[in-house]
Design a protein around this motif. Structure first.
Motif, PDB file in Angstrom:
ATOM      1  N   ARG A  61       0.871  -1.147  -0.074  1.00  0.00           N
ATOM      2  CA  ARG A  61       0.061   0.005  -0.043  1.00  0.00           C
ATOM      3  C   ARG A  61       1.032   1.123   0.090  1.00  0.00           C
ATOM      4  O   ARG A  61       1.715   1.367   0.891  1.00  0.00           O
ATOM      5  CB  ARG A  61      -1.013   0.062   1.342  1.00  0.00           C
ATOM      6  CG  ARG A  61      -1.965   1.215   1.234  1.00  0.00           C
ATOM      7  CD  ARG A  61      -2.825   1.053   2.466  1.00  0.00           C
ATOM      8  NE  ARG A  61      -3.620  -0.103   2.429  1.00  0.00           N
ATOM      9  CZ  ARG A  61      -4.913  -0.280   2.018  1.00  0.00           C
ATOM     10  NH1 ARG A  61      -5.168   0.624   1.081  1.00  0.00           N
ATOM     11  NH2 ARG A  61      -5.511  -1.160   1.900  1.00  0.00           N
ATOM     12  N   VAL A  62       0.701   2.169  -0.826  1.00  0.00           N
ATOM     13  CA  VAL A  62       1.473   3.463  -1.278  1.00  0.00           C
ATOM     14  C   VAL A  62       1.247   4.054  -0.089  1.00  0.00           C
ATOM     15  O   VAL A  62       0.216   4.488   0.567  1.00  0.00           O
ATOM     16  CB  VAL A  62       1.033   4.003  -2.322  1.00  0.00           C
ATOM     17  CG1 VAL A  62       1.888   5.329  -2.671  1.00  0.00           C
ATOM     18  CG2 VAL A  62       1.370   3.127  -3.722  1.00  0.00           C
ATOM     19  N   GLN A  63       2.651   4.674   0.590  1.00  0.00           N
ATOM     20  CA  GLN A  63       2.789   5.496   1.841  1.00  0.00           C
ATOM     21  C   GLN A  63       2.979   6.850   1.291  1.00  0.00           C
ATOM     22  O   GLN A  63       3.548   7.039   0.028  1.00  0.00           O
ATOM     23  CB  GLN A  63       3.770   4.998   2.873  1.00  0.00           C
ATOM     24  CG  GLN A  63       3.417   3.735   2.932  1.00  0.00           C
ATOM     25  CD  GLN A  63       2.223   3.404   4.149  1.00  0.00           C
ATOM     26  OE1 GLN A  63       1.956   4.250   4.838  1.00  0.00           O
ATOM     27  NE2 GLN A  63       1.270   2.370   3.792  1.00  0.00           N
ATOM     28  N   ARG A  64       2.567   7.814   1.937  1.00  0.00           N
ATOM     29  CA  ARG A  64       2.997   9.238   1.774  1.00  0.00           C
ATOM     30  C   ARG A  64       4.508   9.335   1.456  1.00  0.00           C
ATOM     31  O   ARG A  64       5.393   9.110   2.386  1.00  0.00           O
ATOM     32  CB  ARG A  64       2.458  10.089   2.798  1.00  0.00           C
ATOM     33  CG  ARG A  64       1.961  11.499   2.251  1.00  0.00           C
ATOM     34  CD  ARG A  64       1.408  12.292   3.261  1.00  0.00           C
ATOM     35  NE  ARG A  64       1.773  13.601   3.026  1.00  0.00           N
ATOM     36  CZ  ARG A  64       1.216  14.558   3.959  1.00  0.00           C
ATOM     37  NH1 ARG A  64       0.410  14.401   4.825  1.00  0.00           N
ATOM     38  NH2 ARG A  64       1.383  15.899   3.387  1.00  0.00           N
ATOM     39  N   ASP A  66       6.203   8.193  -0.895  1.00  0.00           N
ATOM     40  CA  ASP A  66       6.754   6.974  -2.033  1.00  0.00           C
ATOM     41  C   ASP A  66       6.688   7.446  -3.401  1.00  0.00           C
ATOM     42  O   ASP A  66       5.711   8.531  -3.605  1.00  0.00           O
ATOM     43  CB  ASP A  66       5.902   5.750  -1.907  1.00  0.00           C
ATOM     44  CG  ASP A  66       6.207   4.850  -0.589  1.00  0.00           C
ATOM     45  OD1 ASP A  66       6.903   5.206  -0.074  1.00  0.00           O
ATOM     46  OD2 ASP A  66       5.209   4.137  -0.151  1.00  0.00           O
ATOM     47  N   ARG A  95      -0.647   7.613  -5.560  1.00  0.00           N
ATOM     48  CA  ARG A  95      -1.034   7.979  -4.583  1.00  0.00           C
ATOM     49  C   ARG A  95      -1.173   7.528  -3.289  1.00  0.00           C
ATOM     50  O   ARG A  95      -1.019   6.158  -3.349  1.00  0.00           O
ATOM     51  CB  ARG A  95      -2.432   8.855  -5.089  1.00  0.00           C
ATOM     52  CG  ARG A  95      -2.439   9.484  -6.265  1.00  0.00           C
ATOM     53  CD  ARG A  95      -3.851   9.977  -6.344  1.00  0.00           C
ATOM     54  NE  ARG A  95      -3.744  11.250  -7.480  1.00  0.00           N
ATOM     55  CZ  ARG A  95      -3.595  11.037  -8.671  1.00  0.00           C
ATOM     56  NH1 ARG A  95      -3.550   9.852  -9.253  1.00  0.00           N
ATOM     57  NH2 ARG A  95      -3.525  12.065  -9.535  1.00  0.00           N
ATOM     58  N   PRO A  96      -1.143   7.977  -2.144  1.00  0.00           N
ATOM     59  CA  PRO A  96      -1.160   7.430  -1.024  1.00  0.00           C
ATOM     60  C   PRO A  96      -2.434   6.573  -0.909  1.00  0.00           C
ATOM     61  O   PRO A  96      -3.436   6.786  -1.097  1.00  0.00           O
ATOM     62  CB  PRO A  96      -1.150   8.513   0.198  1.00  0.00           C
ATOM     63  CG  PRO A  96      -0.540   9.544  -0.678  1.00  0.00           C
ATOM     64  CD  PRO A  96      -0.817   9.404  -1.873  1.00  0.00           C
ATOM     65  N   GLY A  97      -2.224   5.211  -0.598  1.00  0.00           N
ATOM     66  CA  GLY A  97      -3.408   4.186  -0.289  1.00  0.00           C
ATOM     67  C   GLY A  97      -3.533   3.381  -1.529  1.00  0.00           C
ATOM     68  O   GLY A  97      -4.350   2.457  -1.377  1.00  0.00           O
ATOM     69  N   GLN A  98      -2.939   3.515  -2.410  1.00  0.00           N
ATOM     70  CA  GLN A  98      -2.909   2.948  -3.815  1.00  0.00           C
ATOM     71  C   GLN A  98      -2.452   1.628  -3.535  1.00  0.00           C
ATOM     72  O   GLN A  98      -1.347   1.414  -2.833  1.00  0.00           O
ATOM     73  CB  GLN A  98      -2.567   3.911  -4.837  1.00  0.00           C
ATOM     74  CG  GLN A  98      -2.343   2.966  -6.296  1.00  0.00           C
ATOM     75  CD  GLN A  98      -1.902   3.698  -7.491  1.00  0.00           C
ATOM     76  OE1 GLN A  98      -1.669   5.093  -7.337  1.00  0.00           O
ATOM     77  NE2 GLN A  98      -1.449   3.191  -8.539  1.00  0.00           N
ATOM     78  N   VAL A 142       4.673  10.721  -5.659  1.00  0.00           N
ATOM     79  CA  VAL A 142       3.367  10.975  -4.730  1.00  0.00           C
ATOM     80  C   VAL A 142       3.385  12.520  -4.174  1.00  0.00           C
ATOM     81  O   VAL A 142       4.369  12.895  -3.909  1.00  0.00           O
ATOM     82  CB  VAL A 142       3.295  10.049  -3.426  1.00  0.00           C
ATOM     83  CG1 VAL A 142       2.275  10.377  -2.631  1.00  0.00           C
ATOM     84  CG2 VAL A 142       3.213   8.570  -4.209  1.00  0.00           C
ATOM     85  N   GLN A 145       4.075  15.667  -0.887  1.00  0.00           N
ATOM     86  CA  GLN A 145       5.207  15.360  -0.497  1.00  0.00           C
ATOM     87  C   GLN A 145       5.420  15.608   1.061  1.00  0.00           C
ATOM     88  O   GLN A 145       4.979  16.862   1.490  1.00  0.00           O
ATOM     89  CB  GLN A 145       6.568  16.053  -1.002  1.00  0.00           C
ATOM     90  CG  GLN A 145       7.857  15.119  -0.664  1.00  0.00           C
ATOM     91  CD  GLN A 145       8.865  15.500  -1.290  1.00  0.00           C
ATOM     92  OE1 GLN A 145       8.666  15.868  -2.371  1.00  0.00           O
ATOM     93  NE2 GLN A 145      10.190  15.186  -0.814  1.00  0.00           N
ATOM     94  N   PRO A 146       5.606  14.568   1.930  1.00  0.00           N
ATOM     95  CA  PRO A 146       5.503  15.032   3.290  1.00  0.00           C
ATOM     96  C   PRO A 146       6.492  16.100   3.927  1.00  0.00           C
ATOM     97  O   PRO A 146       7.588  16.024   3.144  1.00  0.00           O
ATOM     98  CB  PRO A 146       5.802  13.609   4.026  1.00  0.00           C
ATOM     99  CG  PRO A 146       6.569  12.709   2.712  1.00  0.00           C
ATOM    100  CD  PRO A 146       6.046  13.227   1.478  1.00  0.00           C
TER     101      PRO A 146
END
Length: 290
Positions: A61-64, A66, A95-98, A142, A145-146
């Motif tokens: 699961r893609v994280q912020r 990534d 995207r995050p959650g993907q 993504v 970006q954090p």
């Protein structure tokens, strides 16, 4: 009778200290055998880092923070094959959650698919790399970006240093310093080389390319930069103290991209990798002799 019974119990208790010592010794030997320290360069939950083949089952699961490139790097995939496997078209934005899947489709022994390379904006003719990052029109990252734990500055292009002498293949050394760790192809954890140096020492781009990852999301690499040089090659620079480039920025060979540090490791050094179609290769076969 009561006296004899107490004597028997006393004799039985006399054996207990010996039994207890034996149990403790067995426990100690087990702890010593199983307590081997293992360095893990992979993200938590990833497959064992001793495996060089790409992960071919499960999902992520893609994280912020990534990018497609960082996920491909983490799990041993070629970014083109990973994009094709998951039906991710250009410009390869995730995207995050993907969910990113790694299972190999029927009839495939390992990922071989080829996808179109992302479009990257080149610097204008006659101008040097700006102090501001050159952001491509289509950036495979993504967003948003954090926030980075440390301020990130943008490094201007610098004149090639002694370390920037190119090999016949067009690569140069990413840092000055003694070689303290070599690439191993026998299942070792070291998928690149390690170069010792001083805290804050310049880390240089080993070849022209585009920054496709800059962050600390891959456990064991610390502050990491990944540069895409072509559809075939990427390079990675780990354990930096400070990153001086951003995702999407164009860099030139010999340009300072980071400051050497010890993030994610126990001493100041640069961990440097070259990957060909997602597979780690020995950097010494590409770098010029020194």
């Amino acid at each position: 009778m009561a006296i004899r019974q107490r004597i028997r119990i006393g004799k039985g208790l006399a054996w207990l200290p010996a039994i207890a010592v034996g149990i403790l010794l067995a426990g100690c030997s087990s702890t010593q055998r199983d307590g081997v320290s293992v360095v893990d360069r992979n993200h938590q939950g990833a497959a064992s880092s001793t495996k060089r083949q790409p992960v071919t089952s499960g999902q992520y699961r893609v994280q912020r923070g990534d990018t497609l490139y960082s996920i491909a790097f983490r799990f041993g995939w070629d970014w083109k094959a990973l994009a094709a496997r998951n039906g991710i078209p250009a410009p390869y934005v995730i995207r995050p959650g993907q969910i990113i899947r790694f299972d190999v489709q029927p009839g495939q022994t390992r990922p071989k698919a080829v996808a179109t390379a992302p479009v990257v904006t080149k610097p204008r003719t006659g101008s040097s790399v700006s102090s501001q990052p050159s952001v491509p029109a289509t950036q495979p990252a993504v967003r948003p970006q954090p926030p980075s734990p440390a301020p990130v500055a943008t490094a201007p292009a610098s004149a090639p240093s002694a370390s920037s002498a190119r090999s016949a293949a067009g690569w140069s050394w990413p840092a000055n310093g003694p070689l303290i760790g070599r690439f191993s192809s026998n299942g070792s954890l070291n998928k690149g080389i390690d170069i010792a140096g001083e805290l804050g020492q310049p880390v240089l781009a080993a070849s022209d390319g585009s920054v496709v990852y800059a962050g600390s999301g891959l456990r064991g690499y610390g502050e990491l930069v990944i540069i895409k040089h072509s559809d075939t090659y990427v390079s990675a620079y780990g354990h930096n103290r400070r990153l001086l480039v951003r995702e999407g920025q164009q860099v030139k060979v010999g340009q300072t991209i980071a400051e050497m540090g010890s993030t994610g490791t126990d001493r100041v050094k640069l961990h440097f990798e070259i990957r060909r179609q997602g597979k780690p290769v020995d950097p010494l076969q590409y770098l010029p002799r020194r």
